[in-house]
Design a protein around this motif. Sequence first.
Motif, PDB file in Angstrom:
ATOM      1  N   ALA A 118       0.821  -1.207   0.000  1.00 33.20           N
ATOM      2  CA  ALA A 118       0.000   0.000   0.000  1.00 33.20           C
ATOM      3  C   ALA A 118       0.858   1.261   0.000  1.00 33.20           C
ATOM      4  O   ALA A 118       1.962   1.289   0.551  1.00 33.20           O
ATOM      5  N   TYR A 119       0.320   2.298  -0.638  1.00 29.34           N
ATOM      6  CA  TYR A 119       0.963   3.615  -0.633  1.00 29.34           C
ATOM      7  C   TYR A 119      -0.127   4.659  -0.811  1.00 29.34           C
ATOM      8  O   TYR A 119      -0.977   4.537  -1.708  1.00 29.34           O
ATOM      9  N   ASP A 120      -0.105   5.672   0.037  1.00 32.62           N
ATOM     10  CA  ASP A 120      -1.132   6.713  -0.001  1.00 32.62           C
ATOM     11  C   ASP A 120      -0.810   7.699  -1.112  1.00 32.62           C
ATOM     12  O   ASP A 120       0.108   8.509  -0.988  1.00 32.62           O
ATOM     13  N   THR A 121      -1.553   7.632  -2.198  1.00 28.63           N
ATOM     14  CA  THR A 121      -1.327   8.527  -3.329  1.00 28.63           C
ATOM     15  C   THR A 121      -2.184   9.792  -3.256  1.00 28.63           C
ATOM     16  O   THR A 121      -2.101  10.630  -4.162  1.00 28.63           O
ATOM     17  N   ALA A 122      -2.960   9.952  -2.190  1.00 35.29           N
ATOM     18  CA  ALA A 122      -3.839  11.122  -2.090  1.00 35.29           C
ATOM     19  C   ALA A 122      -3.077  12.445  -2.221  1.00 35.29           C
ATOM     20  O   ALA A 122      -3.556  13.363  -2.900  1.00 35.29           O
ATOM     21  N   PRO A 123      -1.898  12.597  -1.592  1.00 36.75           N
ATOM     22  CA  PRO A 123      -1.186  13.875  -1.750  1.00 36.75           C
ATOM     23  C   PRO A 123      -0.814  14.186  -3.195  1.00 36.75           C
ATOM     24  O   PRO A 123      -0.604  15.348  -3.546  1.00 36.75           O
ATOM     25  N   LEU A 124      -0.742  13.166  -4.036  1.00 32.48           N
ATOM     26  CA  LEU A 124      -0.362  13.370  -5.435  1.00 32.48           C
ATOM     27  C   LEU A 124      -1.522  13.851  -6.298  1.00 32.48           C
ATOM     28  O   LEU A 124      -1.328  14.182  -7.470  1.00 32.48           O
ATOM     29  N   THR A 125      -2.718  13.885  -5.722  1.00 34.44           N
ATOM     30  CA  THR A 125      -3.886  14.292  -6.512  1.00 34.44           C
ATOM     31  C   THR A 125      -4.149  15.791  -6.446  1.00 34.44           C
ATOM     32  O   THR A 125      -4.912  16.311  -7.261  1.00 34.44           O
ATOM     33  N   GLY A 126      -3.542  16.477  -5.499  1.00 33.37           N
ATOM     34  CA  GLY A 126      -3.795  17.898  -5.313  1.00 33.37           C
ATOM     35  C   GLY A 126      -2.777  18.778  -6.003  1.00 33.37           C
ATOM     36  O   GLY A 126      -1.852  18.295  -6.673  1.00 33.37           O
ATOM     37  N   PRO A 127      -2.921  20.091  -5.849  1.00 38.28           N
ATOM     38  CA  PRO A 127      -2.000  21.029  -6.508  1.00 38.28           C
ATOM     39  C   PRO A 127      -0.627  21.047  -5.856  1.00 38.28           C
ATOM     40  O   PRO A 127      -0.441  20.551  -4.742  1.00 38.28           O
ATOM     41  N   GLY A 128       0.321  21.644  -6.563  1.00 41.71           N
ATOM     42  CA  GLY A 128       1.658  21.828  -6.015  1.00 41.71           C
ATOM     43  C   GLY A 128       2.683  20.927  -6.671  1.00 41.71           C
ATOM     44  O   GLY A 128       2.371  19.911  -7.300  1.00 41.71           O
ATOM     45  N   LEU A 129       3.952  21.310  -6.539  1.00 43.83           N
ATOM     46  CA  LEU A 129       5.059  20.506  -7.042  1.00 43.83           C
ATOM     47  C   LEU A 129       5.153  19.207  -6.249  1.00 43.83           C
ATOM     48  O   LEU A 129       4.912  19.180  -5.048  1.00 43.83           O
ATOM     49  N   LYS A 130       5.518  18.134  -6.946  1.00 40.46           N
ATOM     50  CA  LYS A 130       5.579  16.821  -6.324  1.00 40.46           C
ATOM     51  C   LYS A 130       7.029  16.367  -6.155  1.00 40.46           C
ATOM     52  O   LYS A 130       7.940  16.843  -6.850  1.00 40.46           O
ATOM     53  N   VAL A 131       7.247  15.417  -5.244  1.00 38.29           N
ATOM     54  CA  VAL A 131       8.587  14.912  -4.942  1.00 38.29           C
ATOM     55  C   VAL A 131       8.591  13.394  -5.089  1.00 38.29           C
ATOM     56  O   VAL A 131       7.892  12.686  -4.361  1.00 38.29           O
ATOM     57  N   LEU A 132       9.362  12.911  -6.045  1.00 41.62           N
ATOM     58  CA  LEU A 132       9.571  11.476  -6.237  1.00 41.62           C
ATOM     59  C   LEU A 132      10.781  11.281  -7.139  1.00 41.62           C
ATOM     60  O   LEU A 132      11.261  12.235  -7.735  1.00 41.62           O
ATOM     61  N   HIS A 133      11.267  10.068  -7.209  1.00 45.95           N
ATOM     62  CA  HIS A 133      12.506   9.821  -7.939  1.00 45.95           C
ATOM     63  C   HIS A 133      12.249   9.534  -9.415  1.00 45.95           C
ATOM     64  O   HIS A 133      12.688  10.274 -10.283  1.00 45.95           O
ATOM     65  N   VAL A 134      11.566   8.436  -9.695  1.00 42.79           N
ATOM     66  CA  VAL A 134      11.250   8.070 -11.076  1.00 42.79           C
ATOM     67  C   VAL A 134       9.759   7.762 -11.134  1.00 42.79           C
ATOM     68  O   VAL A 134       9.295   6.835 -10.450  1.00 42.79           O
ATOM     69  N   GLN A 135       9.027   8.527 -11.918  1.00 43.50           N
ATOM     70  CA  GLN A 135       7.595   8.293 -12.006  1.00 43.50           C
ATOM     71  C   GLN A 135       7.318   6.846 -12.413  1.00 43.50           C
ATOM     72  O   GLN A 135       8.067   6.244 -13.164  1.00 43.50           O
ATOM     73  N   ASP A 136       6.286   6.305 -11.819  1.00 41.95           N
ATOM     74  CA  ASP A 136       5.771   4.958 -12.120  1.00 41.95           C
ATOM     75  C   ASP A 136       6.533   3.822 -11.463  1.00 41.95           C
ATOM     76  O   ASP A 136       5.918   2.810 -11.113  1.00 41.95           O
ATOM     77  N   ILE A 137       7.863   3.911 -11.283  1.00 39.41           N
ATOM     78  CA  ILE A 137       8.579   2.759 -10.719  1.00 39.41           C
ATOM     79  C   ILE A 137       9.283   3.051  -9.396  1.00 39.41           C
ATOM     80  O   ILE A 137       9.475   2.140  -8.585  1.00 39.41           O
ATOM     81  N   ASP A 138       9.672   4.283  -9.144  1.00 39.32           N
ATOM     82  CA  ASP A 138      10.371   4.631  -7.904  1.00 39.32           C
ATOM     83  C   ASP A 138       9.774   5.937  -7.389  1.00 39.32           C
ATOM     84  O   ASP A 138      10.422   6.968  -7.344  1.00 39.32           O
ATOM     85  N   TYR A 139       8.529   5.845  -7.011  1.00 33.96           N
ATOM     86  CA  TYR A 139       7.693   7.017  -6.746  1.00 33.96           C
ATOM     87  C   TYR A 139       7.412   7.233  -5.260  1.00 33.96           C
ATOM     88  O   TYR A 139       6.808   8.241  -4.887  1.00 33.96           O
ATOM     89  N   ARG A 140       7.831   6.316  -4.410  1.00 36.13           N
ATOM     90  CA  ARG A 140       7.481   6.403  -2.993  1.00 36.13           C
ATOM     91  C   ARG A 140       8.388   7.409  -2.292  1.00 36.13           C
ATOM     92  O   ARG A 140       9.610   7.298  -2.330  1.00 36.13           O
ATOM     93  N   SER A 141       7.762   8.369  -1.649  1.00 35.82           N
ATOM     94  CA  SER A 141       8.481   9.487  -1.040  1.00 35.82           C
ATOM     95  C   SER A 141       7.988   9.705   0.383  1.00 35.82           C
ATOM     96  O   SER A 141       6.785   9.605   0.651  1.00 35.82           O
ATOM     97  N   SER A 142       8.905  10.021   1.278  1.00 35.52           N
ATOM     98  CA  SER A 142       8.499  10.328   2.657  1.00 35.52           C
ATOM     99  C   SER A 142       7.760  11.656   2.745  1.00 35.52           C
ATOM    100  O   SER A 142       7.100  11.936   3.745  1.00 35.52           O
ATOM    101  N   CYS A 143       7.872  12.487   1.687  1.00 38.92           N
ATOM    102  CA  CYS A 143       7.144  13.761   1.641  1.00 38.92           C
ATOM    103  C   CYS A 143       6.767  14.022   0.182  1.00 38.92           C
ATOM    104  O   CYS A 143       7.527  14.652  -0.546  1.00 38.92           O
ATOM    105  N   PRO A 144       5.622  13.542  -0.270  1.00 43.87           N
ATOM    106  CA  PRO A 144       5.261  13.612  -1.689  1.00 43.87           C
ATOM    107  C   PRO A 144       5.073  15.030  -2.223  1.00 43.87           C
ATOM    108  O   PRO A 144       5.205  15.256  -3.424  1.00 43.87           O
ATOM    109  N   LEU A 145       4.738  15.965  -1.350  1.00 48.02           N
ATOM    110  CA  LEU A 145       4.587  17.358  -1.754  1.00 48.02           C
ATOM    111  C   LEU A 145       5.866  18.130  -1.432  1.00 48.02           C
ATOM    112  O   LEU A 145       6.423  17.999  -0.336  1.00 48.02           O
ATOM    113  N   PHE A 146       6.314  18.956  -2.378  1.00 43.64           N
ATOM    114  CA  PHE A 146       7.517  19.756  -2.161  1.00 43.64           C
ATOM    115  C   PHE A 146       7.366  20.640  -0.928  1.00 43.64           C
ATOM    116  O   PHE A 146       8.271  20.707  -0.094  1.00 43.64           O
ATOM    117  N   THR A 147       6.233  21.301  -0.791  1.00 42.49           N
ATOM    118  CA  THR A 147       6.036  22.154   0.387  1.00 42.49           C
ATOM    119  C   THR A 147       6.028  21.331   1.673  1.00 42.49           C
ATOM    120  O   THR A 147       6.412  21.834   2.729  1.00 42.49           O
TER     121      THR A 147
END
Length: 367
Positions: A118-147
């Motif tokens: 499981a991974y909570d993708t809800a923060p990725l649905t809203g506005p703002g710059l996002k933080v992740l390494h490689v979209q689709d395969i290495d996307y899990r981030s301890s802080c998905p929103l830049f802010t």
Amino acid sequence: MSVALMLAAALAVAPGCDLEAPDGQAGCAREAVDQLPVNALQAVGTHNSYKLAIPPPEMALLRAMAPEQAQALDYAHAPLSVQLAAGARQLEIDVLNDPDPGRYARPLGLRMTQGAAAYDTAPLTGPGLKVLHVQDIDYRSSCPLFTGCLAEVAAWSKANPDHVPLLILLNLKEGQALPAPGAVTPAPFDAAAMETVDAEIRSVFAPEALITPDDVQGDHPTLRAAAAAGAWPSLGEARGKVMFALDAPRSQVDLYRGARRSLEGRVMFVNIEETEDAAGYITLNDPQAQAERIAAAVAAGLIVRTRADADTMEARTNDTARREAAFATGAHYISTDYMTPDVRFSGYQVDLPGGGAARLNPRWTKD
């Protein structure tokens, strides 16, 4: 501060002194330490600091499709505040533009494994710059929103106001979609997106919490001239502050810089050739092949970041040669994926020789 005063301060500080928490003993007095300029320090930081582990079901898929890439991506970090508490004084954050929110909210790896991890993708649905390494395969981030990443750093900084200045590197991710059906193409960074990066930083950090290119340049004609003249703030002035650097391809650097002679009005320093007017910071990631260039950049007054390891190779073989070279070059911030060992591989780790959060740069009095 004059060069003579800076050298006098350096001579009054012992090599083993923790510049962040001087103990008051001979060679480690707070008064002398605080007279040192920012570019007299050396500290450890982390690479892709937000990155969480790829879970086993998704890693198995990646190994089947791209085993070498899977090996290189097999590392992870604790939350940013935990890294800072452990002594990291440089962080690296990969930022993706998301002008139409939700672009990265349905990662392919999660879909292909039917959400086995499981991974909570809800923060990725809203506005703002996002933080992740490689979209689709290495996307899990301890802080998905830049802010969100910035707010975590700001909260730690506020709670620890005596810390030496933090360097936060930004990579602005662009490129192609993965060669798989349903993969997502990252949104490009245009001029408006560059303004958004600065705006989101300023939304979290007040001016007095930042060290900006303008703060260093002052009345000098260029940032490079200021760095060469030793115009970096003292550690006493810089405690509790953060500086940002754009570590990006030249096309992005030029877009961010615009028509400015240096970086007037901008939040971030930029990774740029040492001879250019906007030079104040440079990334030189190979401390073995680039040792002489790093030493020359340090002597020219630039802030330098290098890497002690890459792609999990040093940890897998417990090879410390690159780590030792990194410290010896005099680079100010030494980046690693292993502030703590990965016991699956070896006991390899990177911490500051002598302990503490920051030490006197070993090249500070050599040139």
